[in-house]
Design a protein around this motif. Sequence first.
Motif, PDB file in Angstrom:
ATOM      1  N   THR A 196      -1.841  -0.064  10.117  1.00  0.00           N
ATOM      2  CA  THR A 196      -2.958  -0.400   9.232  1.00  0.00           C
ATOM      3  C   THR A 196      -2.596  -0.122   7.767  1.00  0.00           C
ATOM      4  O   THR A 196      -1.670   0.642   7.465  1.00  0.00           O
ATOM      5  N   ALA A 231       0.824  -1.205   0.000  1.00  0.00           N
ATOM      6  CA  ALA A 231       0.000   0.000   0.000  1.00  0.00           C
ATOM      7  C   ALA A 231       0.866   1.268   0.000  1.00  0.00           C
ATOM      8  O   ALA A 231       0.566   2.239  -0.710  1.00  0.00           O
ATOM      9  N   ALA A 279       9.866  -7.401  -4.602  1.00  0.00           N
ATOM     10  CA  ALA A 279      10.533  -8.704  -4.495  1.00  0.00           C
ATOM     11  C   ALA A 279       9.605  -9.862  -4.859  1.00  0.00           C
ATOM     12  O   ALA A 279      10.041 -10.871  -5.423  1.00  0.00           O
ATOM     13  N   CYS A 321      -4.362  -7.990   5.728  1.00  0.00           N
ATOM     14  CA  CYS A 321      -5.383  -7.053   6.232  1.00  0.00           C
ATOM     15  C   CYS A 321      -6.775  -7.441   5.752  1.00  0.00           C
ATOM     16  O   CYS A 321      -6.953  -7.887   4.621  1.00  0.00           O
ATOM     17  N   ALA A 330      -4.430   1.567   5.741  1.00  0.00           N
ATOM     18  CA  ALA A 330      -4.703   2.990   5.478  1.00  0.00           C
ATOM     19  C   ALA A 330      -3.509   3.838   5.908  1.00  0.00           C
ATOM     20  O   ALA A 330      -3.094   4.762   5.197  1.00  0.00           O
ATOM     21  N   TRP A 363       9.831 -11.451   3.281  1.00  0.00           N
ATOM     22  CA  TRP A 363       9.695 -10.048   2.882  1.00  0.00           C
ATOM     23  C   TRP A 363       8.853  -9.264   3.890  1.00  0.00           C
ATOM     24  O   TRP A 363       8.468  -8.126   3.638  1.00  0.00           O
ATOM     25  N   GLY A 417       0.899  -5.685  -3.534  1.00  0.00           N
ATOM     26  CA  GLY A 417       0.001  -5.740  -2.375  1.00  0.00           C
ATOM     27  C   GLY A 417       0.702  -6.015  -1.058  1.00  0.00           C
ATOM     28  O   GLY A 417       0.225  -5.607  -0.005  1.00  0.00           O
ATOM     29  N   THR A 429       9.989   1.096   1.418  1.00  0.00           N
ATOM     30  CA  THR A 429       8.763   0.722   2.154  1.00  0.00           C
ATOM     31  C   THR A 429       8.837  -0.700   2.701  1.00  0.00           C
ATOM     32  O   THR A 429       7.813  -1.297   3.042  1.00  0.00           O
ATOM     33  N   ALA A 441       3.788  -9.401  11.366  1.00  0.00           N
ATOM     34  CA  ALA A 441       2.531  -8.804  10.895  1.00  0.00           C
ATOM     35  C   ALA A 441       2.654  -7.287  10.737  1.00  0.00           C
ATOM     36  O   ALA A 441       2.392  -6.738   9.682  1.00  0.00           O
TER      37      ALA A 441
HETATM   38  C1  LIG Z   1      -2.348 -11.029   9.653  1.00  0.00           C
HETATM   39  C2  LIG Z   1      -2.479  -9.556   9.406  1.00  0.00           C
HETATM   40  C3  LIG Z   1      -3.697  -8.935   9.624  1.00  0.00           C
HETATM   41  C4  LIG Z   1      -3.841  -7.581   9.373  1.00  0.00           C
HETATM   42  N1  LIG Z   1      -5.076  -7.004   9.542  1.00  0.00           N
HETATM   43  C5  LIG Z   1      -5.252  -5.721   9.147  1.00  0.00           C
HETATM   44  C6  LIG Z   1      -6.564  -5.197   9.073  1.00  0.00           C
HETATM   45  O1  LIG Z   1      -7.550  -5.889   9.346  1.00  0.00           O
HETATM   46  N2  LIG Z   1      -6.707  -3.916   8.636  1.00  0.00           N
HETATM   47  C7  LIG Z   1      -5.631  -3.133   8.277  1.00  0.00           C
HETATM   48  O2  LIG Z   1      -5.817  -1.983   7.873  1.00  0.00           O
HETATM   49  N3  LIG Z   1      -4.365  -3.631   8.344  1.00  0.00           N
HETATM   50  C8  LIG Z   1      -4.164  -4.903   8.746  1.00  0.00           C
HETATM   51  N4  LIG Z   1      -2.919  -5.447   8.705  1.00  0.00           N
HETATM   52  C9  LIG Z   1      -1.775  -4.574   8.398  1.00  0.00           C
HETATM   53  C10 LIG Z   1      -1.657  -4.231   6.915  1.00  0.00           C
HETATM   54  O3  LIG Z   1      -1.723  -5.398   6.144  1.00  0.00           O
HETATM   55  C11 LIG Z   1      -0.324  -3.523   6.704  1.00  0.00           C
HETATM   56  O4  LIG Z   1      -0.227  -2.427   7.581  1.00  0.00           O
HETATM   57  C12 LIG Z   1      -0.128  -2.962   5.299  1.00  0.00           C
HETATM   58  O5  LIG Z   1      -0.577  -3.869   4.319  1.00  0.00           O
HETATM   59  C13 LIG Z   1       1.350  -2.651   5.135  1.00  0.00           C
HETATM   60  O6  LIG Z   1       1.608  -2.013   3.900  1.00  0.00           O
HETATM   61  P1  LIG Z   1       3.094  -1.548   3.585  1.00  0.00           P
HETATM   62  O7  LIG Z   1       3.091  -1.004   2.208  1.00  0.00           O
HETATM   63  O8  LIG Z   1       3.613  -0.696   4.669  1.00  0.00           O
HETATM   64  O9  LIG Z   1       3.977  -2.883   3.660  1.00  0.00           O
HETATM   65  P2  LIG Z   1       3.882  -4.208   2.785  1.00  0.00           P
HETATM   66  O10 LIG Z   1       2.491  -4.468   2.369  1.00  0.00           O
HETATM   67  O11 LIG Z   1       4.584  -5.269   3.534  1.00  0.00           O
HETATM   68  O12 LIG Z   1       4.691  -3.826   1.465  1.00  0.00           O
HETATM   69  C14 LIG Z   1       6.101  -3.819   1.468  1.00  0.00           C
HETATM   70  C15 LIG Z   1       6.547  -4.524   0.205  1.00  0.00           C
HETATM   71  O13 LIG Z   1       7.981  -4.522   0.162  1.00  0.00           O
HETATM   72  C16 LIG Z   1       8.389  -5.725  -0.459  1.00  0.00           C
HETATM   73  N5  LIG Z   1       9.795  -5.968  -0.174  1.00  0.00           N
HETATM   74  C17 LIG Z   1      10.376  -6.357   0.994  1.00  0.00           C
HETATM   75  N6  LIG Z   1      11.709  -6.428   0.849  1.00  0.00           N
HETATM   76  C18 LIG Z   1      11.983  -6.055  -0.429  1.00  0.00           C
HETATM   77  C19 LIG Z   1      13.198  -5.915  -1.168  1.00  0.00           C
HETATM   78  N7  LIG Z   1      14.405  -6.139  -0.630  1.00  0.00           N
HETATM   79  N8  LIG Z   1      13.114  -5.509  -2.471  1.00  0.00           N
HETATM   80  C20 LIG Z   1      11.901  -5.263  -3.055  1.00  0.00           C
HETATM   81  N9  LIG Z   1      10.728  -5.379  -2.381  1.00  0.00           N
HETATM   82  C21 LIG Z   1      10.779  -5.766  -1.080  1.00  0.00           C
HETATM   83  C22 LIG Z   1       7.451  -6.752   0.131  1.00  0.00           C
HETATM   84  O14 LIG Z   1       7.399  -7.917  -0.648  1.00  0.00           O
HETATM   85  C23 LIG Z   1       6.134  -5.990   0.160  1.00  0.00           C
HETATM   86  O15 LIG Z   1       5.359  -6.236  -1.009  1.00  0.00           O
HETATM   87  C24 LIG Z   1      -2.737  -6.809   8.917  1.00  0.00           C
HETATM   88  C25 LIG Z   1      -1.521  -7.436   8.681  1.00  0.00           C
HETATM   89  C26 LIG Z   1      -1.398  -8.794   8.913  1.00  0.00           C
HETATM   90  C27 LIG Z   1      -0.084  -9.452   8.598  1.00  0.00           C
END
Ligand SMILES: Cc1cc2nc3c(=O)[nH]c(=O)nc-3n(C[C@H](O)[C@H](O)[C@H](O)COP(=O)(O)OP(=O)(O)OC[C@H]3O[C@@H](n4cnc5c(N)ncnc54)[C@H](O)[C@@H]3O)c2cc1C
Length: 410
Positions: free
Chosen positions: A390, A13, A34, A57, A392, A349, A39, A221, A353
């Motif tokens: 989250t 996100a 990666a 999420c 969001a 990656w 997503g 990120t 959670a």
């Molecule tokens: C079990 C669970 C339940 C959850 N429930 C909720 C919920 O109900 N509601 C809610 O709002 N949130 C919830 N969350 C939290 C939510 O999913 C996350 O806060 C959000 O999706 C994180 O987004 P992000 O972009 O910060 O990180 P991520 O979605 O982790 O994106 C980071 C990306 O970086 C990539 N990456 C990592 N290392 C590298 C690298 N070296 N090179 C290239 N790419 C790399 C990863 O593959 C990943 O795609 C939940 C999470 C979990 C695990």
Amino acid sequence: MQDVDVVIIGAGAAGLAAAKTLRAAGKSFRLIEARDRIGGRAWTTDTDFGVPFDIGCAWLHAADRNPFYPEAQAAGWTLYHHDAGLDHLWFGTTRASDADMARLAVADEALREAIEAHADPDDRLSDLIGNCHFLRANATYAGPMDFARDADEISIADYQSAECLDPNYFTLEGFGALIHRWGADVPVTLNCPARLLRWDGPGVAVETDQGTIRAHAAIVTIPTGALAFDALRFAPELPLSHRAAIFDLPMGLLTKIPLQVTGTRFDLNPFDDLLIEGLAKHDLYFLCFPFDLDLMVGFVGGDFAWELEAAGEEAGVDYVTGKLVSIFGSDTRKHVRKGMMTNWAGDRWARGAYAAARPGKADARSTLAEPVADRIWFAGEALGGGLKQTAAGARISGETMGKAVAAHLG
Ligand SMILES: Cc1cc2nc3c(=O)[nH]c(=O)nc-3n(C[C@H](O)[C@H](O)[C@H](O)COP(=O)(O)OP(=O)(O)OC[C@H]3O[C@@H](n4cnc5c(N)ncnc54)[C@H](O)[C@@H]3O)c2cc1C
């Protein structure tokens, strides 16, 4: 001699939001991921039960402030207002009485007031809970099932600065699928782990499995848990302030163990919240039959989640099935068709959670939000402000850092 203005690492996100923001500001970017999909921790699949299931999420929290909520409405997603509560409670195998539930409501209010009134940022949430099992039952939502860490590992200051997440909406089609849909118009290079980020020359150079990308700036990120496992290395090393901040924002763990239950509803209603309180924080929460699907979605959080994921899926499904048997009787087993268990701990990656500050380290979030040498910006759920942890919050953080980088580049 830069290839693009900005290289963005990670297409969850936050990374997708940063890309959309830079595109709107007229900046060129390259977004690398990666995995073989976008997503990140937002991921819906129907391979286990034949219906969409969110591995990551699921709830659209804080819908009145959540930018994904209008997207869900526009996409025609089926939305159900569901704020977590407590409809059914067992202390072990003993069902809570009506009087117990009333005492629980009082304890809930007392805990909320104690958290709000608390001033010492070094304290742990557990200091406010003690051994009262009414408080413990409530605190399972404040701790393991929400912050994904046990109360003795939660900084009260960090907890206090999280916004109330009501109103919450659950979707039939999946939150992960919604984020995938929203991000589908962003060009992403998949299967492209970034290995090394050099910032010893002008701008940055990111070495990946598909070559080196040069840019004026980078937005990283990657989850703090994966960064702590060297999912990306930096040359030279990051300043100590930022390295320490990454380690002061370790991942908590929330594990879902959904069971497919057919031929009975145990007198439960769709979306009922059921908690089986255990000793030593071995609490198990069920979201019962969402949308009247044949699913009871078990959740464990905090230290117990790490233990259960280490034990493996078979042990996890067996444990959760056994708990249902313990409260509903041995007939239950024949209604449980299958189960699965999520495994974010083993996900290289993510490595967990979502992030929670160590007690006394709530400032780590603002430290990590500071750019390094006006070239490296971090973004993601850990920097999601009041909506930290989250999806969001991750999106808002990506937008904020995207704007900051665009403004810096002029
Ligand atoms: C079990 C669970 C339940 C959850 N429930 C909720 C919920 O109900 N509601 C809610 O709002 N949130 C919830 N969350 C939290 C939510 O999913 C996350 O806060 C959000 O999706 C994180 O987004 P992000 O972009 O910060 O990180 P991520 O979605 O982790 O994106 C980071 C990306 O970086 C990539 N990456 C990592 N290392 C590298 C690298 N070296 N090179 C290239 N790419 C790399 C990863 O593959 C990943 O795609 C939940 C999470 C979990 C695990």
